[in-house]
Design an enzyme around this catalytic site. Structure first.
Site, PDB file in Angstrom:
ATOM      1  NE  ARG A   1      -4.227  -1.523   0.187  1.00 44.65           N
ATOM      2  CZ  ARG A   1      -4.365  -2.582  -0.620  1.00 44.65           C
ATOM      3  NH1 ARG A   1      -3.450  -2.865  -1.521  1.00 44.65           N
ATOM      4  NH2 ARG A   1      -5.444  -3.340  -0.546  1.00 44.65           N
TER       5      ARG A   1
ATOM      6  CG  HIS B   1      -3.061  -0.810  -6.689  1.00 46.32           C
ATOM      7  ND1 HIS B   1      -3.476  -0.130  -5.582  1.00 46.32           N
ATOM      8  CD2 HIS B   1      -3.123  -2.126  -6.346  1.00 46.32           C
ATOM      9  CE1 HIS B   1      -3.771  -0.989  -4.616  1.00 46.32           C
ATOM     10  NE2 HIS B   1      -3.572  -2.217  -5.059  1.00 46.32           N
TER      11      HIS B   1
HETATM   12  P1  NDP Z   1      -1.683 -11.317   5.370  1.00 43.02           P
HETATM   13  O1  NDP Z   1      -2.667 -10.734   6.303  1.00 43.02           O
HETATM   14  O2  NDP Z   1      -1.804 -12.752   4.997  1.00 43.02           O
HETATM   15  O3  NDP Z   1      -0.217 -11.119   5.972  1.00 43.02           O
HETATM   16  C1  NDP Z   1       0.178  -9.982   6.644  1.00 43.02           C
HETATM   17  C2  NDP Z   1       1.590 -10.188   7.177  1.00 43.02           C
HETATM   18  O4  NDP Z   1       2.066  -8.944   7.707  1.00 43.02           O
HETATM   19  C3  NDP Z   1       1.620 -11.204   8.315  1.00 43.02           C
HETATM   20  O5  NDP Z   1       2.800 -11.958   8.264  1.00 43.02           O
HETATM   21  C4  NDP Z   1       1.625 -10.311   9.557  1.00 43.02           C
HETATM   22  O6  NDP Z   1       2.261 -10.867  10.689  1.00 43.02           O
HETATM   23  C5  NDP Z   1       2.455  -9.143   9.055  1.00 43.02           C
HETATM   24  N1  NDP Z   1       2.194  -7.948   9.859  1.00 43.02           N
HETATM   25  C6  NDP Z   1       1.019  -7.327  10.091  1.00 43.02           C
HETATM   26  N2  NDP Z   1       1.186  -6.256  10.885  1.00 43.02           N
HETATM   27  C7  NDP Z   1       2.511  -6.200  11.163  1.00 43.02           C
HETATM   28  C8  NDP Z   1       3.310  -5.326  11.920  1.00 43.02           C
HETATM   29  N3  NDP Z   1       2.792  -4.291  12.589  1.00 43.02           N
HETATM   30  N4  NDP Z   1       4.647  -5.565  11.981  1.00 43.02           N
HETATM   31  C9  NDP Z   1       5.182  -6.611  11.338  1.00 43.02           C
HETATM   32  N5  NDP Z   1       4.474  -7.489  10.604  1.00 43.02           N
HETATM   33  C10 NDP Z   1       3.154  -7.283  10.515  1.00 43.02           C
HETATM   34  O7  NDP Z   1      -1.678 -10.394   4.081  1.00 43.02           O
HETATM   35  P2  NDP Z   1      -1.424 -10.826   2.553  1.00 43.02           P
HETATM   36  O8  NDP Z   1      -0.092 -11.459   2.481  1.00 43.02           O
HETATM   37  O9  NDP Z   1      -2.587 -11.556   2.014  1.00 43.02           O
HETATM   38  O10 NDP Z   1      -1.427  -9.389   1.848  1.00 43.02           O
HETATM   39  C11 NDP Z   1      -0.488  -8.384   2.197  1.00 43.02           C
HETATM   40  C12 NDP Z   1      -0.895  -7.073   1.591  1.00 43.02           C
HETATM   41  O11 NDP Z   1      -0.622  -7.050   0.197  1.00 43.02           O
HETATM   42  C13 NDP Z   1      -2.383  -6.742   1.632  1.00 43.02           C
HETATM   43  O12 NDP Z   1      -2.767  -6.281   2.925  1.00 43.02           O
HETATM   44  C14 NDP Z   1      -2.505  -5.667   0.597  1.00 43.02           C
HETATM   45  O13 NDP Z   1      -2.274  -4.402   1.177  1.00 43.02           O
HETATM   46  C15 NDP Z   1      -1.359  -5.975  -0.368  1.00 43.02           C
HETATM   47  N6  NDP Z   1      -1.860  -6.349  -1.699  1.00 43.02           N
HETATM   48  C16 NDP Z   1      -1.500  -5.574  -2.768  1.00 43.02           C
HETATM   49  C17 NDP Z   1      -1.904  -5.900  -4.042  1.00 43.02           C
HETATM   50  C18 NDP Z   1      -1.415  -5.156  -5.239  1.00 43.02           C
HETATM   51  O14 NDP Z   1      -1.848  -5.419  -6.350  1.00 43.02           O
HETATM   52  N7  NDP Z   1      -0.481  -4.235  -5.096  1.00 43.02           N
HETATM   53  C19 NDP Z   1      -2.802  -7.056  -4.281  1.00 43.02           C
HETATM   54  C20 NDP Z   1      -3.076  -7.831  -3.089  1.00 43.02           C
HETATM   55  C21 NDP Z   1      -2.632  -7.471  -1.837  1.00 43.02           C
HETATM   56  P3  NDP Z   1       1.705 -12.190  11.398  1.00 43.02           P
HETATM   57  O15 NDP Z   1       2.056 -13.310  10.451  1.00 43.02           O
HETATM   58  O16 NDP Z   1       2.459 -12.262  12.665  1.00 43.02           O
HETATM   59  O17 NDP Z   1       0.223 -12.002  11.560  1.00 43.02           O
END
Ligand code: NDP
Length: 318
Positions: A233, A281
């Site tokens: 994002r 995007h």
């Molecule tokens: P998930 O919810 O599966 O994974 C999120 C990861 O981030 C987890 O490992 C989580 O940790 C970690 N995390 C969350 N908060 C923190 C923090 N404060 N500090 C450190 N680590 C943190 O998300 P996805 O992998 O499915 O997607 C990731 C992002 O990709 C989406 O939220 C979206 O914004 C973006 N996206 C972008 C697209 C594009 O076309 N550009 C398309 C699709 C998605 P933990 O494992 O411990 O919970």
């Protein structure tokens, strides 16, 4: 009409689909009808009641739908949904991977190769008609140190596949993972993670904890001349700090798929920075068949009283 038919019509659950593009919605309706033939699948309309609401964007008007039991987002990131006025007590379910992992991997590789094969320098040379030959390779293939922020559905997919190719890969997440091929970090050693990330890939969700995380302080902790890839994002990044890091040489370049304001305004300085590769995007788009399959499975699980996959934790914000 037999009693049986009357009762099955009465009990048929309604799925309301919303997308601003009516052709997209029409195609989605056909796929849902095939996946869930017993359900009543409709395009969303004002004043309707529906058991399930499926939407790409959280348009405020769709949350006036009556009797909704589950909201399904047609994407992986739900920050926009969480910022909307969602009906109280209704679960929000997002897509998990659903064919987006491979798309993210491909985009990440594009950026890694741009950095590792010196494309910024070579493109500059080309502009000046310079033949920048080299007698020895700058680095061994697949030796660039990669750091992936976010080890969820997409980050982990990217990290593990890059490791399979031979890259040394580190992963950072809120809770530390334990993976055979990826060196895992959490907040306690975030600086050590950054210090060895020649290419830093952002795949974090946007939450109150991750907004503005990528700033001058973070860039200063990366190796000199590092490369930044943002596939998550725009609001993770302080864009002025990114430009300053590029100008100072602390960063050698960046691949950006997402921006604080989208579409990127015409006057934005990113347009003219030759160290930035930009895409609008589209790093990982929602694949309708995968999305319908996953949402269909979740609807059937919900109706059978089983747990659904991808239920958003409102307190964590992802
Ligand atoms: P998930 O919810 O599966 O994974 C999120 C990861 O981030 C987890 O490992 C989580 O940790 C970690 N995390 C969350 N908060 C923190 C923090 N404060 N500090 C450190 N680590 C943190 O998300 P996805 O992998 O499915 O997607 C990731 C992002 O990709 C989406 O939220 C979206 O914004 C973006 N996206 C972008 C697209 C594009 O076309 N550009 C398309 C699709 C998605 P933990 O494992 O411990 O919970």
């Amino acid at each position: 009409m037999t009693n049986k038919t009357t009762s099955s019509i009465k009990s048929a659950k309604t799925i309301a689909l919303y997308h601003a593009d009516s052709d997209y919605t029409a195609a989605l309706i056909q796929q849902f009808k095939k996946r869930l033939p017993q359900h009543n699948v409709q395009a969303w309309a004002p004043d309707m009641a529906a058991d399930y609401l499926v939407s790409w964007k959280p348009e405020p008007k769709i949350f006036t739908t009556r009797d909704v039991k589950v909201i399904f987002a047609l994407g992986a990131g739900v920050d926009a949904f969480l910022a909307a006025d969602l009906p109280e007590g209704v679960p929000l379910v997002r897509l998990e991977e659903a064919g987006m992992g491979a798309q993210m991997l491909e985009m990440a590789l594009y950026g890694i190769l741009h950095y590792a094969r010196d494309m910024i320098v070579l493109n500059n040379g080309r502009r000046n008609k310079q033949w920048l030959g080299r007698s020895t390779p700058k680095r061994a293939p697949f030796s660039t140190q990669i750091g992936v922020m976010g080890m969820g559905q997409l980050g982990r997919y990217v990290a593990e596949h890059l490791a399979q190719l031979g890259y040394p890969v580190s992963g950072y997440s809120r809770t530390r993972k334990d993976l055979p091929s990826v060196t895992c970090y959490d907040d306690s050693d975030f600086d050590a993670f950054l210090a060895q990330s020649e290419v830093l890939i952002n795949l974090l969700p946007l939450t109150q904890h991750t907004q503005d995380l990528v700033d001058a302080k973070l860039f200063a902790k990366l190796p000199q001349g590092a490369y930044f890839i943002n596939l998550a994002r725009g609001k993770h990044v302080i864009e002025e700090d990114l430009l300053a890091a590029l100008n100072s040489g602390q960063l050698s370049g960046a691949l950006l798929d997402v921006f604080r304001v989208e579409p990127l305004p015409a006057e934005h300085p990113f347009w003219n920075d030759e160290c930035i590769v930009m895409t609008p995007h589209l790093a990982a788009i929602t694949l309708q068949p995968d999305a319908v399959e996953q949402i269909g499975d979740n609807i059937l699980a919900f109706e059978a009283g089983q747990p659904m996959h991808g239920v958003v934790d409102f307190s964590r914000g992802y």
